[in-house]
Design a protein around this motif. Structure first.
Motif, mmCIF file in Angstrom:
data_model
loop_
_atom_site.group_PDB
_atom_site.id
_atom_site.type_symbol
_atom_site.label_atom_id
_atom_site.label_comp_id
_atom_site.label_asym_id
_atom_site.label_seq_id
_atom_site.Cartn_x
_atom_site.Cartn_y
_atom_site.Cartn_z
ATOM 1 N N ILE A 169 0.854 -1.190 0.000
ATOM 2 C CA ILE A 169 0.000 0.000 0.000
ATOM 3 C C ILE A 169 0.891 1.242 0.000
ATOM 4 C CG2 ILE A 169 -2.020 -1.018 1.111
ATOM 5 C CD1 ILE A 169 -0.988 0.096 3.788
ATOM 6 N N ILE A 170 0.322 2.396 -0.381
ATOM 7 C CA ILE A 170 1.081 3.654 -0.355
ATOM 8 C C ILE A 170 0.372 4.638 0.570
ATOM 9 C CG2 ILE A 170 2.084 5.531 -1.707
ATOM 10 C CD1 ILE A 170 1.915 3.760 -4.176
ATOM 11 N N LEU A 171 1.055 5.034 1.646
ATOM 12 C CA LEU A 171 0.523 6.021 2.586
ATOM 13 C C LEU A 171 0.843 7.421 2.079
ATOM 14 C CD1 LEU A 171 0.971 3.382 4.363
ATOM 15 C CD2 LEU A 171 1.098 4.937 6.295
ATOM 16 N N ARG A 214 1.845 11.407 2.008
ATOM 17 C CA ARG A 214 2.901 12.148 2.698
ATOM 18 C C ARG A 214 2.457 12.679 4.071
ATOM 19 N NH1 ARG A 214 7.524 15.063 1.339
ATOM 20 N NH2 ARG A 214 7.863 16.887 2.633
ATOM 21 N N LYS A 215 1.305 13.342 4.098
ATOM 22 C CA LYS A 215 0.845 13.937 5.362
ATOM 23 C C LYS A 215 0.551 12.860 6.407
ATOM 24 C CE LYS A 215 -2.570 16.956 7.495
ATOM 25 N NZ LYS A 215 -3.840 17.699 7.360
ATOM 26 N N ALA A 216 -0.034 11.747 5.967
ATOM 27 C CA ALA A 216 -0.336 10.656 6.897
ATOM 28 C C ALA A 216 0.945 10.102 7.516
ATOM 29 C CB ALA A 216 -1.093 9.546 6.171
ATOM 30 N N VAL A 217 1.986 9.962 6.709
ATOM 31 C CA VAL A 217 3.279 9.462 7.199
ATOM 32 C C VAL A 217 3.849 10.428 8.237
ATOM 33 C CG1 VAL A 217 5.647 8.894 6.536
ATOM 34 C CG2 VAL A 217 3.753 8.234 5.050
ATOM 35 N N GLN A 218 3.799 11.720 7.950
ATOM 36 C CA GLN A 218 4.340 12.725 8.870
ATOM 37 C C GLN A 218 3.577 12.732 10.188
ATOM 38 O OE1 GLN A 218 3.923 16.010 6.116
ATOM 39 N NE2 GLN A 218 6.117 16.066 5.699
ATOM 40 N N GLU A 219 2.244 12.676 10.114
ATOM 41 C CA GLU A 219 1.433 12.694 11.329
ATOM 42 C C GLU A 219 1.624 11.411 12.147
ATOM 43 O OE1 GLU A 219 -0.049 15.215 12.534
ATOM 44 O OE2 GLU A 219 0.185 16.489 10.775
ATOM 45 N N LEU A 220 1.755 10.292 11.462
ATOM 46 C CA LEU A 220 1.961 9.017 12.144
ATOM 47 C C LEU A 220 3.303 9.002 12.865
ATOM 48 C CD1 LEU A 220 0.692 6.283 12.665
ATOM 49 C CD2 LEU A 220 1.655 5.476 10.504
ATOM 50 N N LYS A 225 -6.826 7.703 4.323
ATOM 51 C CA LYS A 225 -7.007 7.184 2.977
ATOM 52 C C LYS A 225 -5.632 6.851 2.410
ATOM 53 C CE LYS A 225 -11.221 9.812 2.048
ATOM 54 N NZ LYS A 225 -11.849 10.885 1.243
ATOM 55 N N LEU A 226 -5.585 5.960 1.419
ATOM 56 C CA LEU A 226 -4.324 5.561 0.791
ATOM 57 C C LEU A 226 -4.256 6.097 -0.628
ATOM 58 C CD1 LEU A 226 -4.200 1.851 2.005
ATOM 59 C CD2 LEU A 226 -2.974 3.802 2.982
ATOM 60 N N ILE A 227 -3.038 6.154 -1.167
ATOM 61 C CA ILE A 227 -2.858 6.563 -2.563
ATOM 62 C C ILE A 227 -3.161 5.368 -3.458
ATOM 63 C CG2 ILE A 227 -1.169 7.318 -4.290
ATOM 64 C CD1 ILE A 227 0.262 8.887 -2.070
ATOM 65 N N ASP A 228 -4.093 5.564 -4.364
ATOM 66 C CA ASP A 228 -4.510 4.483 -5.257
ATOM 67 C C ASP A 228 -3.598 4.471 -6.484
ATOM 68 O OD1 ASP A 228 -5.829 2.500 -6.573
ATOM 69 O OD2 ASP A 228 -7.526 3.743 -7.199
ATOM 70 N N ALA A 229 -2.487 3.771 -6.363
ATOM 71 C CA ALA A 229 -1.507 3.715 -7.459
ATOM 72 C C ALA A 229 -0.557 2.562 -7.192
ATOM 73 C CB ALA A 229 -0.728 5.023 -7.549
#
Length: 367
Positions: A194-196, A198-204, A236-240
């Motif tokens: 899956i691809i998280l 950028r903002k989700a990664v930073q907040e996590l 939400k995840l990046i759909d790619a």
């Protein structure tokens, strides 16, 4: 709706939640936090429709049930500026919230809780448990390589891959790539990617402050949910599809170069002072157990520094972005850095000497 809570109990969760909320919102209510009281428990929710953080706090005194939304940053600032250990009394009167603590009194405007948008999630196909410190380390070792507003939107995030018992995190901006790989500690029995965002990664990364805690991670093809202590983090995840980087390992390499990490880091930092501000290029001339770092800029300033290394191969000259090199070297935990160049000088690997969890790949540049 009425409750009393200690300022120290609510402050940290509120800070975590408010960091998700964008300062400029298309919907006014998204500037608010949702507060819900039920069964003597306060549930605080913040969202920007892409990411949501929910925190549950147990109340020590009897509370009156209800729900409302209040301006997030104003509520946070009030709590933050009250004295340590202060008791905060929260009361809802019509469409106003009255806050009182000691001799301080505040009145905040509200918006109805029923107007707060729901965070729609799909059914979760996968689940696994993971140590929070392990994920936090992996995020910190890769986060700096994510692209920012790249048209290749799948690069504006971080790939998380599960291969039965192995966890792999990968981030790239197209010029460099970092890989963190570790053991999950259990058999998941599946493979998934899956691809998280950028903002989700930073907040996590900001959220995970307890290395000993255990995470319950659930995800599908378009959502991820992480249970961490009293907090539920959703995104939400990046759909790619993330690019296949495996072929970078399938090529011939030159003899690895071993160099003291701190010496290389200090030399790069000094030489980088006089690099071209836009390209930040530094040239490495490697020969006869020496590496010479040199640079110049449009103002005709020049810098060079030599380091003693252990190298037996053919002499070569290659250039890199000094900041990319510095980011990689700084993230090594060992005292030695191992630098390995591809035979055609198209790729450079930077890693630790023994059983590295973290690999960094940087592409050379022309100066």
């Amino acid at each position: 709706m009425k409750f009393i809570i200690n300022r120290d109990q609510i402050l940290a969760p509120l800070q975590q939640i408010v960091s998700v909320i964008e300062k400029r919102q298309t919907m006014l209510i998204l500037s608010n936090v949702l507060l819900q009281i039920a069964d003597n428990q306060l549930v605080i929710t913040g969202s920007d429709t892409e990411i949501q953080i929910v925190c549950k706090l147990n109340l020590e005194t009897e509370a009156e049930s209800g729900d409302i939304t209040v301006p997030a940053r104003k509520f946070l600032d009030i709590c933050r500026l009250l004295p340590t250990g202060a008791e905060i009394k929260f009361e809802l009167h019509d469409d106003k919230v009255k806050l009182s603590s000691g001799r301080s009194r505040f009145s905040l405007s509200t918006l109805p809780a029923e107007h707060y948008p729901e965070f729609n999630e799909s059914e979760f196909d996968y689940q696994f448990l993971l140590n929070a410190g392990k994920l936090k380390k992996g995020l910190d070792k890769t986060i700096f390589c994510m692209a920012n507003q790249d048209v290749r939107y799948y690069l504006n995030g971080l790939m998380l891959q599960i291969s039965n018992t192995r966890l792999k995190l990968v981030a790239s901006d197209g010029h460099r790539l970092s890989i963190f790989e570790d053991d999950i500690g259990q058999s998941t029995g599946y493979e998934a990617r899956i691809i998280l965002p950028r903002k989700a990664v930073q907040e996590l990364s900001r959220l995970l402050d307890d290395a000993d805690a255990e995470l319950n991670i659930q995800f599908s093809s378009n959502h991820i949910k992480i249970y961490y202590k009293d907090v539920v983090f959703s995104s939400k995840l990046i759909d790619a599809k993330f690019p296949d980087f495996g072929k970078v390992f399938n090529q011939a390499f030159m003899t690895p170069i071993l160099i003291q990490k701190q010496l290389l880091r200090d030399a790069l930092t000094r030489v980088a002072i006089l690099t071209n501000e836009k390209f930040k290029g530094v040239t490495l001339d490697i020969a006869n157990d020496l590496v010479k770092l040199s640079t110049h800029n449009p103002e005709h300033d020049e810098a060079e520094e030599e380091l003693v290394i252990d190298f037996q191969g053919q002499p070569l000259s290659i250039s890199f972005n000094s900041q990319y090199m510095l980011d990689a070297v700084t993230n090594l935990d060992s005292e030695l850095a191992v630098i390995t160049l591809a035979s055609n000088a198209s790729t450079c690997f930077i890693e630790e000497p023994e059983q590295p969890l973290f690999k960094f790949i940087v592409m050379p540049m022309r100066i």
